[in-house]
Write a protein that holds these residues in place. Structure first.
Motif, PDB file in Angstrom:
ATOM      1  N   PRO A  61      -7.443   0.204   4.676  1.00 27.30           N
ATOM      2  CA  PRO A  61      -7.132   1.348   5.556  1.00 27.30           C
ATOM      3  C   PRO A  61      -6.712   2.603   4.798  1.00 27.30           C
ATOM      4  O   PRO A  61      -7.174   3.700   5.109  1.00 27.30           O
ATOM      5  CB  PRO A  61      -6.004   0.812   6.442  1.00 27.30           C
ATOM      6  N   THR A  62      -5.843   2.466   3.784  1.00 30.02           N
ATOM      7  CA  THR A  62      -5.409   3.661   3.051  1.00 30.02           C
ATOM      8  C   THR A  62      -6.524   4.188   2.161  1.00 30.02           C
ATOM      9  O   THR A  62      -6.666   5.411   1.983  1.00 30.02           O
ATOM     10  CB  THR A  62      -4.153   3.354   2.227  1.00 30.02           C
ATOM     11  N   ALA A  63      -7.320   3.292   1.578  1.00 30.60           N
ATOM     12  CA  ALA A  63      -8.456   3.755   0.768  1.00 30.60           C
ATOM     13  C   ALA A  63      -9.402   4.591   1.622  1.00 30.60           C
ATOM     14  O   ALA A  63      -9.901   5.644   1.182  1.00 30.60           O
ATOM     15  CB  ALA A  63      -9.180   2.547   0.176  1.00 30.60           C
ATOM     16  N   GLN A  64      -9.670   4.137   2.816  1.00 29.79           N
ATOM     17  CA  GLN A  64     -10.532   4.905   3.725  1.00 29.79           C
ATOM     18  C   GLN A  64      -9.903   6.258   4.045  1.00 29.79           C
ATOM     19  O   GLN A  64     -10.580   7.289   4.052  1.00 29.79           O
ATOM     20  CB  GLN A  64     -10.751   4.100   5.005  1.00 29.79           C
ATOM     21  N   GLN A  65      -8.581   6.264   4.297  1.00 28.64           N
ATOM     22  CA  GLN A  65      -7.912   7.521   4.618  1.00 28.64           C
ATOM     23  C   GLN A  65      -7.910   8.475   3.429  1.00 28.64           C
ATOM     24  O   GLN A  65      -7.931   9.703   3.612  1.00 28.64           O
ATOM     25  CB  GLN A  65      -6.491   7.252   5.100  1.00 28.64           C
ATOM     26  N   PHE A  66      -7.880   7.943   2.216  1.00 33.26           N
ATOM     27  CA  PHE A  66      -8.014   8.791   1.036  1.00 33.26           C
ATOM     28  C   PHE A  66      -9.353   9.529   1.073  1.00 33.26           C
ATOM     29  O   PHE A  66      -9.447  10.697   0.666  1.00 33.26           O
ATOM     30  CB  PHE A  66      -7.912   7.958  -0.248  1.00 33.26           C
ATOM     31  N   VAL A 107      -2.475   1.245  -3.659  1.00 34.20           N
ATOM     32  CA  VAL A 107      -3.641   0.907  -2.844  1.00 34.20           C
ATOM     33  C   VAL A 107      -4.677   0.170  -3.680  1.00 34.20           C
ATOM     34  O   VAL A 107      -5.257  -0.837  -3.243  1.00 34.20           O
ATOM     35  CB  VAL A 107      -4.240   2.182  -2.218  1.00 34.20           C
ATOM     36  N   ILE A 108      -4.891   0.636  -4.887  1.00 32.92           N
ATOM     37  CA  ILE A 108      -5.860  -0.032  -5.759  1.00 32.92           C
ATOM     38  C   ILE A 108      -5.356  -1.414  -6.166  1.00 32.92           C
ATOM     39  O   ILE A 108      -6.111  -2.394  -6.197  1.00 32.92           O
ATOM     40  CB  ILE A 108      -6.146   0.847  -6.995  1.00 32.92           C
ATOM     41  N   ALA A 109      -4.062  -1.517  -6.461  1.00 36.92           N
ATOM     42  CA  ALA A 109      -3.510  -2.815  -6.873  1.00 36.92           C
ATOM     43  C   ALA A 109      -3.589  -3.830  -5.739  1.00 36.92           C
ATOM     44  O   ALA A 109      -3.837  -5.020  -5.974  1.00 36.92           O
ATOM     45  CB  ALA A 109      -2.065  -2.642  -7.329  1.00 36.92           C
ATOM     46  N   ARG A 110      -3.389  -3.383  -4.505  1.00 40.04           N
ATOM     47  CA  ARG A 110      -3.387  -4.292  -3.353  1.00 40.04           C
ATOM     48  C   ARG A 110      -4.742  -4.368  -2.662  1.00 40.04           C
ATOM     49  O   ARG A 110      -4.898  -5.155  -1.737  1.00 40.04           O
ATOM     50  CB  ARG A 110      -2.342  -3.833  -2.334  1.00 40.04           C
ATOM     51  N   ALA A 136       2.817   2.585   5.982  1.00 42.78           N
ATOM     52  CA  ALA A 136       3.319   3.960   5.897  1.00 42.78           C
ATOM     53  C   ALA A 136       2.330   4.853   5.151  1.00 42.78           C
ATOM     54  O   ALA A 136       2.101   6.009   5.544  1.00 42.78           O
ATOM     55  CB  ALA A 136       4.680   3.972   5.201  1.00 42.78           C
ATOM     56  N   THR A 137       1.724   4.335   4.076  1.00 40.74           N
ATOM     57  CA  THR A 137       0.759   5.152   3.326  1.00 40.74           C
ATOM     58  C   THR A 137      -0.466   5.468   4.172  1.00 40.74           C
ATOM     59  O   THR A 137      -0.974   6.594   4.147  1.00 40.74           O
ATOM     60  CB  THR A 137       0.325   4.427   2.042  1.00 40.74           C
ATOM     61  N   ALA A 138      -0.954   4.483   4.913  1.00 46.69           N
ATOM     62  CA  ALA A 138      -2.130   4.724   5.751  1.00 46.69           C
ATOM     63  C   ALA A 138      -1.831   5.766   6.819  1.00 46.69           C
ATOM     64  O   ALA A 138      -2.641   6.659   7.088  1.00 46.69           O
ATOM     65  CB  ALA A 138      -2.596   3.420   6.382  1.00 46.69           C
ATOM     66  N   PRO A 175       8.350  -5.945  11.529  1.00 47.18           N
ATOM     67  CA  PRO A 175       7.773  -6.074  10.212  1.00 47.18           C
ATOM     68  C   PRO A 175       6.381  -6.669  10.270  1.00 47.18           C
ATOM     69  O   PRO A 175       6.195  -7.754  10.799  1.00 47.18           O
ATOM     70  CB  PRO A 175       8.768  -7.015   9.494  1.00 47.18           C
ATOM     71  N   PRO A 176       5.352  -5.950   9.783  1.00 41.97           N
ATOM     72  CA  PRO A 176       3.983  -6.469   9.868  1.00 41.97           C
ATOM     73  C   PRO A 176       3.806  -7.673   8.983  1.00 41.97           C
ATOM     74  O   PRO A 176       4.458  -7.822   7.960  1.00 41.97           O
ATOM     75  CB  PRO A 176       3.128  -5.287   9.390  1.00 41.97           C
ATOM     76  N   GLN A 177       2.944  -8.555   9.381  1.00 39.35           N
ATOM     77  CA  GLN A 177       2.690  -9.779   8.644  1.00 39.35           C
ATOM     78  C   GLN A 177       1.303  -9.710   8.020  1.00 39.35           C
ATOM     79  O   GLN A 177       0.295  -9.711   8.709  1.00 39.35           O
ATOM     80  CB  GLN A 177       2.765 -10.992   9.580  1.00 39.35           C
ATOM     81  N   GLY A 178       1.233  -9.641   6.694  1.00 41.11           N
ATOM     82  CA  GLY A 178      -0.046  -9.701   5.999  1.00 41.11           C
ATOM     83  C   GLY A 178      -0.988  -8.595   6.413  1.00 41.11           C
ATOM     84  O   GLY A 178      -2.122  -8.845   6.810  1.00 41.11           O
ATOM     85  N   ALA A 179      -0.555  -7.328   6.320  1.00 38.88           N
ATOM     86  CA  ALA A 179      -1.407  -6.254   6.801  1.00 38.88           C
ATOM     87  C   ALA A 179      -2.534  -5.935   5.840  1.00 38.88           C
ATOM     88  O   ALA A 179      -3.526  -5.343   6.217  1.00 38.88           O
ATOM     89  CB  ALA A 179      -0.563  -5.008   7.026  1.00 38.88           C
ATOM     90  N   ALA A 180      -2.386  -6.245   4.591  1.00 39.61           N
ATOM     91  CA  ALA A 180      -3.406  -5.862   3.616  1.00 39.61           C
ATOM     92  C   ALA A 180      -4.679  -6.644   3.828  1.00 39.61           C
ATOM     93  O   ALA A 180      -4.667  -7.844   4.003  1.00 39.61           O
ATOM     94  CB  ALA A 180      -2.875  -6.104   2.205  1.00 39.61           C
ATOM     95  N   GLU A 181      -5.817  -5.942   3.805  1.00 43.03           N
ATOM     96  CA  GLU A 181      -7.129  -6.560   3.874  1.00 43.03           C
ATOM     97  C   GLU A 181      -7.810  -6.272   2.545  1.00 43.03           C
ATOM     98  O   GLU A 181      -8.214  -5.153   2.270  1.00 43.03           O
ATOM     99  CB  GLU A 181      -7.954  -5.988   5.026  1.00 43.03           C
TER     100      GLU A 181
END
Length: 784
Positions: free
Chosen positions: A471-476, A464-467, A439-441, A571-577
């Motif tokens: 994708p969201t860091a790039q969008q920032f 975003v920093i904690a995880r 959702a944040t991305a 529900p996404p599975q393990g989306a964080a990279e």
């Protein structure tokens, strides 16, 4: 004179009794014998499940027959040669049989479940009564054991179709075998081992004595029943099936529990059709309402939706005009809808959906609304899904309801509300945090950029920093660029690259930002680092016109290069990279910065990025296939892969083979950029690819799967994918580092050292760090 008086008195008593017994109603009242219906014999054979045919018989009690028997028994000359009553002669045995005698105390008469009249004289001559051992039948009747009496009658009818049950099972011969009666008592008590021993002891003591065949047969069946139940309880389903096949007499409606266990055993041994046949037999042959209802309930826990519809079609109307399974139809609707939630391709009948919608409205259970919400979401009915998830949250706010609502909002392109809905539940589970980050991305990628409050931006940045969510860091970074905050944008792009060095969109955002900040050295460093991997970075066009100054207005929001992250329908599975942290020893931690392979490694060079023509959102399905293909490549250039997927899908409808080939190729690349390697592999098969493109896609897919396996801690699986990729293309340095860390986690320190040394010789800092991590493990005391 005295004896004559006694004879006359006896004659009067007998005449009075016979006269009274000829009144059928009085006789039934006296002996408690009702006119119960006589069911057909019930037997399910293992090869072909069907009820066994047998004559129905007469359900009325024959008073004349009982009267004749009593008259024959009390007659002063029973052996007279001129006695014409055949039935009375049959009722008086010619010789004593080894049967279970009555006890001293006469038990209360038992109503036999099945009674019948004898056949007419001409019928009796045509079909004489078979020789049947009725000792067990008479024993159970004398004991008042109605359940066993009914089971014995059903068994004998199944074995001897022409046999007619005796009208009076209590007519037991006197002076019976006491030892045999004791054996029947052991059988009745379920003490089968003791019964076996008693039979063996008597045979040893009396060589001429043979136990009744019926007793041995019933003992075999009882022991088989015990073995079958024990095997079923222990989940030894193959044994259950084998035992039932060897003992078909167990498979009757009187043994309903055995039928249930056999059906379950079939299903658990992957013979679902045979299990369905067993349930079908019960519903076609057995009439007990409670057992039929329980059969459907048990079947619904084991059979899928479609087989259950075939069973429900066997429903019988109730006496009041309703249907016999109406009492459990609500629970069936819930069970079927849950199955539909798991299988997006399963279409549940509208009646069940309507029933559950009615239940959700009347009973107000959040669980019912959730079932409806997930069912609609799996089928991309986002508006209906949103309605039911909101209803569920109104009744009981939960992680599941919030997650479903957030996914529906993301699909509706309302990520700002989705972020707000999921923020409170983000730590509930891995799926919850993945949904929140998605959702944040999507929120940060909105075009035009959303006007977000400072506290919202702060909490998103903190998560975003904690995880370490790339994708969201790039969008920032792109969001900061839209606000002319180029220094902030550069820091976000650098952060994303630190977490994922091969993230080409972040590198591109950084290089154009450095160009606008007049950081020529930084631009050249990035161009050298990405030489041969990204044409748009190495061939960077002049961006001096985008350089910030006091009078230049901010760039148009529609021209910002942003990434549209995946919009999951489940529900996404393990989306964080993020960086992978591997615990080496207490107080020591190493960081692997291997990342997913850059999509640009398989993209045909397409020249400088052109954002015109695809910065606005339109329905690609309304475009011509060739225009949709062009739009797909344009969306890929501005890093909006999920929209590109739809555009390429529209292009696949082209009659031109070349357009379809390019569309399938582009869609595979878009799925890879979104991190969906499985979808990418499927997309590649939608149109034939030339050998070079097929090899390029295979290389990228294997690299992506290797990294996913590494993220999940499946290091041996990671090595398999890397080996498969190495057969197609020489291994890159970052993947060599990934291989080294797999060896390190598998404690193969020698192999890890060899790989890290080879990679470090090329100047890789990650490889040098890997060597240090190996030394920290193998020589912790010498580590400085």
């Amino acid at each position: 004179m005295k004896s004559s008086l006694v004879a006359v008195s006896a004659a009067v008593v007998v005449a009075t009794l016979i006269t009274g017994l000829k009144d059928r109603a009085a006789l039934q009242e006296k002996f408690g014998l009702g006119a119960a219906g006589k069911p057909a014999p019930e037997l399910m054979m293992m090869g072909r499940i069907r009820p066994t045919d047998a004559p129905a018989g007469n359900s009325e009690f024959n008073a004349q027959l009982v009267a004749d028997k009593i008259e024959a028994i009390t007659s002063p000359s029973p052996s007279a040669p001129d006695t014409p009553d055949k039935d009375a002669a049959e009722a008086q045995p010619a010789a004593p049989q080894p049967a279970a005698p009555q006890t001293a105390a006469q038990p209360t008469p038992v109503t036999p479940p099945i009674v019948s009249e004898p056949p007419a004289p001409q019928q009796a001559a045509a079909a004489p009564q078979p020789a049947v051992d009725e000792s067990a039948l008479r024993y159970f009747a004398s004991r008042g054991d109605k359940v066993r009496l009914q089971a014995e009658i059903s068994r004998l009818q199944a074995l001897y179709p022409n046999w007619v049950p005796p009208a009076d099972p209590l007519a037991v011969p006197q002076n019976g075998d006491k030892q045999l009666e004791a054996m029947w008592q052991l059988y009745s008590d379920g003490r089968y081992a003791e019964l076996r021993k008693a039979v063996a002891d008597r045979q040893a003591a009396d060589a001429g004595w043979q136990p009744p065949t019926d007793l041995l047969d019933r003992l075999d069946v009882a022991e088989a029943r015990a073995r079958l139940i024990n095997a079923s309880d222990l989940k030894q389903y193959a044994t259950v099936v084998d035992t039932a096949a060897a003992t078909p007499s167990l498979l009757t409606c009187s043994e309903i529990d055995i039928l249930w266990r056999v059906a379950e055993a079939f299903i658990q041994t992957e013979r679902a059709q045979r299990g369905q046949d067993a349930y079908t037999y019960i519903l076609k042959s057995c009439s007990n309402p409670a057992e039929r209802l329980a059969t459907v309930e048990k079947a619904s826990t084991l059979l899928a939706y479609q087989p259950m519809q075939a069973l429900l079609a066997l429903e019988r109307p109730a006496a009041d005009g309703s249907k016999e399974f109406d009492g459990i139809r609500d629970n069936l609707a819930r069970r079927f809808m849950a199955e539909g939630d798991d299988d997006p391709n399963l279409a549940i009948a509208p009646d069940y959906i309507a029933r559950l919608e009615k239940l959700a409205g009347t009973e107000g259970l959040a669980s019912d609304a959730l079932l409806l919400g997930w069912y609609q979401l799996r089928r991309n009915n986002d508006a209906d899904a949103e309605k039911w998830f909101r209803a569920a949250r109104a009744k009981q706010d939960s992680a599941a309801a919030s997650q479903g609502l957030a996914l529906a909002l993301i699909a509706r392109k309302a990520p700002e509300e989705a972020e707000d809905v999921m923020f409170g539940w983000r730590a509930d589970s891995d799926d919850a945090i993945s949904t929140y980050l998605a959702a944040t991305a999507n929120l940060m990628a909105l075009q035009p950029p959303a006007d977000l409050a400072e506290d919202v931006l702060h909490r998103i940045a903190t998560e975003v920093i904690a995880r370490k969510y790339v994708p969201t860091a790039q969008q920032f970074g792109w969001y900061a660029r839209s606000l002319n905050q180029f220094q902030t944008a550069a820091r976000w792009f650098e952060t994303a690259l630190a977490w994922k060095p091969d993230d080409e969109p972040s590198a591109y955002g950084l290089v154009i930002t450095r160009e606008q900040l007049s950081d020529r050295k930084g631009v050249l460093d990035l161009q050298r680092a990405w030489a041969g991997r990204s044409s748009r970075i190495t061939n960077l066009e002049d961006t001096s016109s985008l350089r910030p100054n006091a009078v230049t207005p901010p760039p148009e929001k529609g021209r910002l290069a942003t990434q549209q992250p995946a919009q999951p329908t489940q529900p996404p599975q393990g989306a964080a990279e993020a960086e992978r942290h591997i615990t080496l020893q207490p107080g020591s931690e190493a960081v692997v910065r291997a990342a997913r392979p850059s999509v640009e490694t398989v993209i045909v060079p397409r020249g400088p990025r052109q954002t015109r023509g695809c910065s606005t959102t339109i329905d690609a399905g309304q475009l011509k296939p060739a225009d949709a293909l062009s739009r797909g490549w344009c969306l890929m250039d501005i890093n909006r892969p999920m929209e590109a997927i739809s555009a390429f899908e529209a292009a696949l409808q082209s009659p031109s083979r070349k357009v379809r080939e390019d569309a399938a190729y582009g869609q595979s690349l878009a799925y890879l950029r979104a991190g969906l390697s499985t979808n990418a592999a499927v997309a590649a098969t939608k149109a034939p690819q030339n050998r070079q493109r097929a090899a390029e896609l295979q290389v990228a897919i294997l690299a992506d799967r290797a990294l996913s396996a590494f993220d999940a801690g499946r290091y041996r699986e990671t090595l398999i994918y890397l080996d498969q990729r190495a057969q197609l293309q020489q291994e890159r340095i970052d993947l060599m580092v990934l291989r080294g860390y797999c060896y390190l986690n598998l404690k193969m320190y020698g192999d890890a050292t060899r790989i890290f040394e080879a990679a470090a010789a090329t100047g890789s800092r990650d490889a040098a760090r890997g060597l240090a991590d190996v030394r920290n493990v193998t020589h912790p005391d010498t580590n400085n």
